[in-house]
Design a protein around this motif. Sequence first.
Motif, PDB file in Angstrom:
ATOM      1  N   GLN A  73      26.307  41.019 126.834  1.00  0.00           N
ATOM      2  CA  GLN A  73      26.735  39.676 126.337  1.00  0.00           C
ATOM      3  C   GLN A  73      26.559  39.281 124.683  1.00  0.00           C
ATOM      4  O   GLN A  73      27.605  38.740 124.190  1.00  0.00           O
TER       5      GLN A  73
ATOM      6  N   TYR B 242      35.315  29.728 117.728  1.00  0.00           N
ATOM      7  CA  TYR B 242      33.809  29.396 118.196  1.00  0.00           C
ATOM      8  C   TYR B 242      32.962  29.632 116.705  1.00  0.00           C
ATOM      9  O   TYR B 242      32.667  30.712 116.243  1.00  0.00           O
TER      10      TYR B 242
ATOM     11  N   ALA C 145      25.631  29.039 118.369  1.00  0.00           N
ATOM     12  CA  ALA C 145      25.413  28.425 119.803  1.00  0.00           C
ATOM     13  C   ALA C 145      26.637  28.440 120.548  1.00  0.00           C
ATOM     14  O   ALA C 145      26.493  28.608 121.895  1.00  0.00           O
ATOM     15  N   SER C 146      27.792  28.250 120.086  1.00  0.00           N
ATOM     16  CA  SER C 146      29.108  27.924 120.828  1.00  0.00           C
ATOM     17  C   SER C 146      29.442  29.464 121.329  1.00  0.00           C
ATOM     18  O   SER C 146      30.062  29.727 122.171  1.00  0.00           O
ATOM     19  N   ARG C 147      29.265  30.391 120.643  1.00  0.00           N
ATOM     20  CA  ARG C 147      29.431  31.787 121.196  1.00  0.00           C
ATOM     21  C   ARG C 147      28.710  32.419 122.254  1.00  0.00           C
ATOM     22  O   ARG C 147      28.990  33.087 123.143  1.00  0.00           O
TER      23      ARG C 147
ATOM     24  N   ARG D 110      26.992  30.373 124.204  1.00  0.00           N
ATOM     25  CA  ARG D 110      27.526  29.562 125.491  1.00  0.00           C
ATOM     26  C   ARG D 110      28.699  30.301 126.185  1.00  0.00           C
ATOM     27  O   ARG D 110      28.869  30.574 127.195  1.00  0.00           O
ATOM     28  N   LEU D 111      29.657  30.794 125.227  1.00  0.00           N
ATOM     29  CA  LEU D 111      30.887  31.545 125.792  1.00  0.00           C
ATOM     30  C   LEU D 111      30.666  32.593 126.714  1.00  0.00           C
ATOM     31  O   LEU D 111      31.171  32.707 127.663  1.00  0.00           O
TER      32      LEU D 111
ATOM     33  N   SER E 281      27.744  33.130 128.239  1.00  0.00           N
ATOM     34  CA  SER E 281      26.750  32.805 129.123  1.00  0.00           C
ATOM     35  C   SER E 281      25.349  33.417 128.704  1.00  0.00           C
ATOM     36  O   SER E 281      24.769  33.906 129.764  1.00  0.00           O
ATOM     37  N   TYR E 282      24.808  33.513 127.657  1.00  0.00           N
ATOM     38  CA  TYR E 282      23.687  34.028 127.335  1.00  0.00           C
ATOM     39  C   TYR E 282      22.694  32.941 126.954  1.00  0.00           C
ATOM     40  O   TYR E 282      22.874  32.069 126.020  1.00  0.00           O
ATOM     41  N   THR E 283      21.647  32.957 127.918  1.00  0.00           N
ATOM     42  CA  THR E 283      20.719  31.882 127.514  1.00  0.00           C
ATOM     43  C   THR E 283      19.557  32.526 127.122  1.00  0.00           C
ATOM     44  O   THR E 283      19.006  33.413 127.732  1.00  0.00           O
TER      45      THR E 283
ATOM     46  N   SER F 168      19.295  38.568 131.759  1.00  0.00           N
ATOM     47  CA  SER F 168      20.693  38.876 131.340  1.00  0.00           C
ATOM     48  C   SER F 168      21.259  40.056 131.866  1.00  0.00           C
ATOM     49  O   SER F 168      20.384  41.096 132.316  1.00  0.00           O
TER      50      SER F 168
END
Length: 216
Positions: free
Chosen positions: A103, A130, A134-136, A138-139, A141-143, A209
């Motif tokens: 990710q 992006y 932060a936007s990348r 989210r794309l 799905s990495y928290t 992850s």
Amino acid sequence: MIDFGSMAQIPTPFARGVRRCAYRARRISLAALSAAALSVACGRQPVDPAPEPSVTVAPPTPEPPARRPAPPRVAVSIADSILALTNRERARADLTPLRQNVQLARAAQIQAEQMAAARKLAHEIPGARYSTMASRLRLVSYTARATGENIAEGYTSGAALVAGWMMSPAHRENILSPRFTETGIGTARAKNGRTYHAQLFGRPADRPSTTRPAPR
């Protein structure tokens, strides 16, 4: 005394006998001459025929043995080199190696491609799809509990790139931070041939992850 010259005129049996003896003697003499001549002709050694020219046929030149093709070199990408050298620096600092995360690698690749398209080295690119880290994240799905990012341009060697980062305090801090446990790397080339690189660092939140062990 007998006159042999007058015997031809005296047809006597004696004269006829003498003539026959003379004729027979001439025939015998001629036969001997012919036999002698024949013996000389036959006694010549026959002329040997001219020897045929000897032809030596050389054996065909053996073809040289075919060279074995060189073993193919294992292609090591800049991303693989950066990961290996990053973990080498961490090992020198007695830190655990970073795991490669798909990710984070995807998010880093997006940023490298955006920088190459804009021909601009920046953590945030205004106008890009992006534009922020932060936007990348989210794309993909990495928290994360902690994140960091290193970027660079113009390098064609992973060794030179990591060496450059290690000379910069901010980049060095990301590489040697004990907070991070995972990383992802992306590289891209602009139309003018210039290269752009991004390395993301992360520590995932409690939700696991997608990770895989780093190569050693």
